[in-house]
Design a protein around this motif. Structure first.
Motif, mmCIF file in Angstrom:
data_model
loop_
_atom_site.group_PDB
_atom_site.id
_atom_site.type_symbol
_atom_site.label_atom_id
_atom_site.label_comp_id
_atom_site.label_asym_id
_atom_site.label_seq_id
_atom_site.Cartn_x
_atom_site.Cartn_y
_atom_site.Cartn_z
ATOM 1 N N LEU A 208 14.540 11.524 -1.219
ATOM 2 C CA LEU A 208 13.958 11.615 -2.569
ATOM 3 C C LEU A 208 12.898 10.540 -2.815
ATOM 4 N N LYS A 209 12.393 9.943 -1.732
ATOM 5 C CA LYS A 209 11.492 8.795 -1.893
ATOM 6 C C LYS A 209 10.201 9.126 -2.629
ATOM 7 N N ASN A 210 9.821 10.405 -2.644
ATOM 8 C CA ASN A 210 8.617 10.788 -3.384
ATOM 9 C C ASN A 210 8.871 10.953 -4.877
ATOM 10 N N GLN A 211 10.153 10.941 -5.255
ATOM 11 C CA GLN A 211 10.517 11.095 -6.665
ATOM 12 C C GLN A 211 11.102 9.817 -7.265
ATOM 13 N N TYR A 212 11.940 9.143 -6.487
ATOM 14 C CA TYR A 212 12.664 7.981 -6.999
ATOM 15 C C TYR A 212 12.675 6.871 -5.949
ATOM 16 N N SER A 213 12.798 5.657 -6.428
ATOM 17 C CA SER A 213 12.962 4.535 -5.501
ATOM 18 C C SER A 213 13.613 3.371 -6.226
ATOM 19 N N ILE A 214 14.300 2.545 -5.445
ATOM 20 C CA ILE A 214 14.822 1.279 -5.991
ATOM 21 C C ILE A 214 13.845 0.198 -5.561
ATOM 22 N N GLN A 215 13.105 -0.314 -6.523
ATOM 23 C CA GLN A 215 12.048 -1.273 -6.253
ATOM 24 C C GLN A 215 12.579 -2.713 -6.276
ATOM 25 N N THR A 216 12.125 -3.508 -5.346
ATOM 26 C CA THR A 216 12.399 -4.945 -5.362
ATOM 27 C C THR A 216 11.297 -5.630 -6.161
ATOM 28 N N ILE A 217 11.678 -6.338 -7.184
ATOM 29 C CA ILE A 217 10.730 -7.131 -7.972
ATOM 30 C C ILE A 217 10.901 -8.568 -7.508
ATOM 31 N N TRP A 218 10.001 -9.016 -6.657
ATOM 32 C CA TRP A 218 10.168 -10.309 -6.000
ATOM 33 C C TRP A 218 10.309 -11.455 -7.002
ATOM 34 N N GLY A 219 11.315 -12.276 -6.754
ATOM 35 C CA GLY A 219 11.583 -13.411 -7.632
ATOM 36 C C GLY A 219 12.377 -13.057 -8.867
ATOM 37 N N VAL A 220 12.665 -11.748 -9.043
ATOM 38 C CA VAL A 220 13.417 -11.315 -10.232
ATOM 39 C C VAL A 220 14.666 -10.534 -9.827
ATOM 40 N N GLY A 221 14.462 -9.314 -9.306
ATOM 41 C CA GLY A 221 15.622 -8.499 -8.960
ATOM 42 C C GLY A 221 15.223 -7.098 -8.552
ATOM 43 N N LYS A 223 14.909 -2.642 -9.760
ATOM 44 C CA LYS A 223 14.875 -1.596 -10.772
ATOM 45 C C LYS A 223 14.825 -0.230 -10.103
ATOM 46 N N PHE A 224 15.364 0.767 -10.779
ATOM 47 C CA PHE A 224 15.279 2.149 -10.331
ATOM 48 C C PHE A 224 14.037 2.758 -10.958
ATOM 49 N N GLU A 225 13.135 3.220 -10.127
ATOM 50 C CA GLU A 225 11.851 3.723 -10.614
ATOM 51 C C GLU A 225 11.764 5.236 -10.456
ATOM 52 N N VAL A 226 11.400 5.899 -11.558
ATOM 53 C CA VAL A 226 11.132 7.334 -11.529
ATOM 54 C C VAL A 226 9.626 7.518 -11.398
ATOM 55 N N LYS A 227 9.216 8.183 -10.363
ATOM 56 C CA LYS A 227 7.788 8.351 -10.104
ATOM 57 C C LYS A 227 7.210 9.488 -10.954
ATOM 58 N N ASN A 228 5.915 9.499 -11.100
ATOM 59 C CA ASN A 228 5.247 10.433 -12.014
ATOM 60 C C ASN A 228 5.502 11.884 -11.700
ATOM 61 N N ASN A 229 5.737 12.200 -10.435
ATOM 62 C CA ASN A 229 5.919 13.597 -10.049
ATOM 63 C C ASN A 229 7.379 14.044 -10.133
ATOM 64 N N ALA A 230 8.254 13.131 -10.611
ATOM 65 C CA ALA A 230 9.678 13.479 -10.709
ATOM 66 C C ALA A 230 9.974 14.215 -12.007
#
Length: 230
Positions: A208-221, A223-230
């Motif tokens: 599902l990498k083209n729809q969703y991803s768990i992003q690493t925010i360096w120095g913070v933590g 987030k679960f990201e919903v992409k525009n095409n999801a």
């Protein structure tokens, strides 16, 4: 009594609005009072299943309000105050309060305490425990994840972590916040446990990498990201 209704009592409008926003997001109904005198009338009118009660109120303080409510009802009360003294906590519990939280607080901690108190009182929290997105569904009651209509097996903590991130999509959480929400405040393990679980979850979401991803925010933590095409 409305099992979905919570009465917030605080003279700070911003605090009331913040708590109300989070409670409504979890499916609760909310009513509000801004001073100690109007609380009892509001309580009788609304018959809530729980009261979040500030101590420092105009006209009548939270201690007296707690006393008056407990004279007519056994509805649970969570005391809310800027004071952190042990004396205040002990007094509140002696008066019949069911829990106590100190300002400033994390709204999600307050929600967790609301749910815990309702469980102790035998009420089922109204929080929804399932999420349905395109090609991804999570049901924590059944401990089941479906990706592209295929059931994927996740260990309990991975399931809870994924559910929490998806439920709060596009919001960044530190490792500490994730530990507190998934493992609890008394967790004594390695905080990098989060990194291991995130890595495993990412692998299972690879299709599902083209729809969703768990992003690493360096120095913070993370987030679960919903992409525009999801």
């Amino acid at each position: 009594m409305d099992k979905r209704k919570i009465l917030i009592v605080d003279d700070d409008i911003y605090i009331c609005e913040l708590i109300e926003m989070y409670l409504k997001k979890e499916g609760y109904k909310v009513c509000v009072a801004y001073d100690g005198v109007s609380v009892i009338e509001k309580f009788k009118e609304e018959t809530p299943s729980l009261v979040i009660l500030d101590i420092m109120l105009p006209k009548m303080d939270g201690w007296d309000v707690c006393r008056e409510i407990k004279k007519i009802s056994n509805v649970p009360i969570i005391m809310l105050t800027a004071k952190g003294d042990t004396f205040d906590k002990v007094l509140g519990l002696k008066l019949g309060a069911d829990d106590y939280i100190v300002k400033p607080f994390e709204p999600r901690e307050l929600i967790a305490r609301v749910e815990a108190v309702l469980r102790r009182m035998g009420e089922k929290p109204v929080t929804t425990r399932s999420i349905i997105l395109p090609n991804l569904s999570i049901d924590t009651d059944l401990y089941r994840v479906k990706i592209n209509d295929k059931i994927i097996v996740l260990p309990p903590k991975e399931m809870e972590l994924l559910y929490f991130l998806v439920k709060n999509k596009n919001i960044v959480f530190t490792r500490e916040q994730l530990i507190e929400n998934i493992w609890g405040f008394d967790f004594e393990g390695d905080i990098r446990t989060i990194d291991v679980h995130i890595k495993r979850i990412r692998k299972k979401l690879e299709s599902l990498k083209n729809q969703y991803s768990i992003q690493t925010i360096w120095g913070v933590g993370y987030k679960f990201e919903v992409k525009n095409n999801a």
